[in-house]
Enzyme design. Structure first.
Site, short mmCIF file in Angstrom:
data_model
loop_
_atom_site.label_atom_id
_atom_site.label_comp_id
_atom_site.label_asym_id
_atom_site.label_seq_id
_atom_site.Cartn_x
_atom_site.Cartn_y
_atom_site.Cartn_z
N GLY A 96 45.03 43.00 -19.61
CA GLY A 96 45.59 43.57 -20.83
C GLY A 96 46.49 42.56 -21.49
O GLY A 96 46.83 41.54 -20.88
N CYS B 187 43.66 40.11 -13.41
CA CYS B 187 44.62 39.48 -14.32
C CYS B 187 45.92 40.29 -14.39
O CYS B 187 46.68 40.29 -13.45
CB CYS B 187 43.98 39.29 -15.70
N TYR B 188 46.19 40.99 -15.46
CA TYR B 188 47.39 41.82 -15.54
C TYR B 188 47.45 42.76 -14.34
O TYR B 188 48.52 43.00 -13.78
CB TYR B 188 47.37 42.64 -16.84
N HIS C 49 38.76 36.45 -14.79
CA HIS C 49 38.04 37.62 -15.30
C HIS C 49 36.59 37.64 -14.81
O HIS C 49 35.73 37.02 -15.42
CB HIS C 49 38.09 37.64 -16.83
N GLU D 11 34.54 39.93 -15.08
CA GLU D 11 33.70 40.77 -15.94
C GLU D 11 33.10 40.01 -17.12
O GLU D 11 32.26 40.56 -17.82
CB GLU D 11 34.49 41.99 -16.43
N SER E 135 21.49 62.02 -38.52
CA SER E 135 21.81 61.13 -39.62
C SER E 135 20.69 60.13 -39.86
O SER E 135 20.69 59.42 -40.85
CB SER E 135 23.08 60.36 -39.29
N GLY E 136 19.76 60.07 -38.91
CA GLY E 136 18.71 59.07 -39.02
C GLY E 136 19.03 57.82 -38.21
O GLY E 136 18.17 56.95 -38.03
N GLY E 137 20.27 57.72 -37.73
CA GLY E 137 20.65 56.58 -36.90
C GLY E 137 20.10 56.71 -35.49
O GLY E 137 19.53 57.74 -35.12
N VAL E 138 20.29 55.65 -34.72
CA VAL E 138 19.74 55.62 -33.36
C VAL E 138 20.30 56.76 -32.51
O VAL E 138 19.55 57.46 -31.83
CB VAL E 138 20.07 54.27 -32.67
N ASP E 139 21.61 56.96 -32.59
CA ASP E 139 22.25 57.92 -31.69
C ASP E 139 21.73 59.34 -31.93
O ASP E 139 21.28 60.01 -31.00
CB ASP E 139 23.77 57.92 -31.87
N SER E 140 21.83 59.80 -33.18
CA SER E 140 21.45 61.19 -33.43
C SER E 140 19.94 61.39 -33.30
O SER E 140 19.48 62.45 -32.86
CB SER E 140 21.97 61.67 -34.78
N THR E 141 19.17 60.37 -33.67
CA THR E 141 17.72 60.51 -33.54
C THR E 141 17.34 60.62 -32.07
O THR E 141 16.55 61.47 -31.67
CB THR E 141 17.00 59.29 -34.18
N LYS F 44 26.91 52.43 -26.69
CA LYS F 44 25.80 52.30 -27.62
C LYS F 44 24.57 51.63 -26.98
O LYS F 44 23.44 52.04 -27.22
CB LYS F 44 26.29 51.47 -28.81
#
Ligand code: XMP
Length: 489
Positions: free
Chosen positions: A33, A60-61, A147, A149, A201-207, A345
């Site tokens: 952080g 780290c932190y 790090h 990650e 909405s036509g976007g990836v998520d809602s579709t 996403k």
């Protein structure tokens, strides 16, 4: 963690110990952080966490915090260490099983650990002898200064896998195949026989969500597509065609452009715009739909995190419109279902691929719920929206033409609320400014500005000023996230 097949959640530093112990996780990572453990008011965890018997990895932190709280010493370095460093492993730590004795890691820190807390041993140093990794093996507490990650840490993934599997014994059961199976079962259990509606909405998520819901619940699902008047050029026809003809979904179309624009009239504050859009959306839903039992929403994990910021003192970054009060009320009545609320996403995209959502829908850039409202900076008018739609369409067309559309995470135009001087013909003109923004990202939580070729930007800019008479200046945004966000509002 998730890439390694283990479900993980992000919680703030002050997440109550009681809640952790009620459902003990296989392990806990105390993340890095921006704060210093030496500063007053620095984030700390509950001390009893260290005695809970849950394996811990401090990064780290997180490592400095462990030492500060357990009796070690942390000092402020004169110079910030930032970039590649050489890791030298000393001794045989379970964290480093199978890891090369010397490898490149990524460091980014100002403070360092100067003395260990009782019970701790050094397990790795950097080339200059600084402490790079420590452990209290009997208590299964490990920590690293670098790090693991980030991709620059060559053996990072192996180190994280060592923590997850041999140390924590976490089962690698998190996969999108498993997610689809369990979410399908959950939807059936919760929604069978109920009237289920879902905003698309036509976007990836809602579709993707609509396809998943239909697969789980069949014809009991109605997708509602609200045109809020803030969509991109010709987007409504395109979306309807995709959903109805190509995906065979049952769709109710509501054109509420007038109502949205009337409610937004004269509003300049981005937060108010979001609230108004969220509220109008819900109003339109209620009006169109008196009889429904459950509303399924496409909320994603980043929306959840950003609406409940992890950093205590920082304010809410943005109010995501899935979280307005009206939705919270429905939630209390148990009428909201958010199957994707733990997904990032890129995970939704994996789900979409598994559900065979067509590639061109899958590759559409993310588009914010409040749409062009947060890209017309300041107050919104039909004229400004029209201008922005044209500019945006030209930019996107140039990106597609030059093979850049699929190489960026998101690209769009923004209409700035300032005017600038230019010359048009022989006259000095005081015209509108369009900003172009294109970023690369893997999940939208961080992003880099896309290094588009100058000729692509040039072509877009020339076409924009030619097409839209009132625009006489086009600028390109060269800031990354952080410190900027992807959207301008
Ligand atoms: P920022 O601007 O926060 O954007 O870096 C991260 C991602 O989220 C989208 N975004 C939104 N999506 N409602 C949404 O549904 C919003 O209010 C909102 N604000 C930003 C943004 O387009 C990017 O993909």
């Amino acid at each position: 963690m998730r890439e390694l097949g283990v479900f993980s959640e992000i919680q703030p530093f002050d997440f109550p110990l009681k809640r952790i112990l009620a459902e003990p996780p296989a392990g806990i990572i105390l993340s890095g952080g921006p704060a210093s453990t030496l500063a007053a008011g620095a984030p700390r965890v509950d001390r009893k966490l260290f005695a809970a018997g849950i394996p811990i990895l401090g990064i780290c932190y997180g490592m400095q915090l462990l030492m500060r709280m357990l009796g070690g010493r942390v000092v402020r370095s004169t110079q910030r260490e930032y970039g590649n460093a050489q890791l030298r492993i000393e001794g045989a730590s379970p964290l480093f099983a199978g890891v090369a004795d010397s490898s490149t890691v990524w460091m980014s820190h100002g403070d360092s650990v100067a003395a260990l807390a009782p019970g701790y041993a050094v397990t790795a140093r950097s080339a200059d002898g600084a402490i790079a990794a420590i452990e209290d093996r009997p208590r299964r507490i490990f920590a690293v200064q670098f790090h693991p990650e980030v991709a620059h840490s060559r053996e990072g993934k192996k180190i994280l896998a060592n923590f997850l599997f041999p140390v924590c014994g976490a089962p690698p059961t998190w996969s999108m195949e498993n997610f689809i199976a369990s979410e399908t079962a959950r939807l059936r259990e919760r929604c069978a026989g109920k009237r289920v509606v879902l905003g698309v909405s036509g976007g990836v998520d809602s579709t993707t969500l609509a396809v998943l819901a239909r697969q789980a619940l069949g014809d009991g699902v109605t997708a509602i597509f609200v045109n809020n008047g803030l969509l991109r050029l010709n987007e409504e026809q395109e979306v309807l065609d995709n959903l109805r003809r190509r995906l065979g979904l049952k769709v109710t179309y509501i054109d509420a452009t007038r109502r949205f624009l009337a409610n937004l009239k004269g509003v300049a504050s981005p937060e108010r715009k979001r609230k108004i859009i969220g509220r109008t959306f819900i109003e339109v839903f209620y009006k169109g739909l008196k009889d429904f039992d459950v509303l399924i929403q496409g909320t994603l994990y980043p929306d959840v995190i950003e609406s409940n910021p992890v950093q205590g003192p920082s304010q809410t970054i943005k109010t995501h419109h899935n979280r307005v009060r009206e939705v919270q009320r429905l939630e209390k009545q148990g009428r909201i279902s958010e199957p994707f609320k733990f997904l990032f996403k890129d995970e939704v995209r994996q789900v979409a691929r598994l559900l065979a959502v067509p590639a061109d829908i899958l590759q559409r850039h993310p588009f914010p719920g409040p749409g062009l409202a947060v890209r017309v900076l300041g107050n919104i008018t039909r004229g400004k929206l029209e201008m922005l739609k044209q500019a945006d369409a030209i930019f996107i067309e140039e990106l597609r033409r030059n093979g850049w559309y699929d190489r960026v995470w998101q690209a769009f135009a923004v209409l700035l609320p300032v005017r600038s001087v230019g010359v048009m013909g022989d006259e000095r003109a005081y015209g509108q400014v369009i900003a172009l923004r294109a970023v690369t990202a893997t999940d939208g939580m961080t992003a880099d500005w896309a290094q588009l070729p100058p000729q692509v930007l040039d072509a877009a800019a020339q076409r924009i000023v030619r097409r839209i008479r009132s625009v006489n200046r086009v600028v390109y945004d060269v800031t990354s996230k952080p410190p900027a966000t992807i959207e301008w509002e």
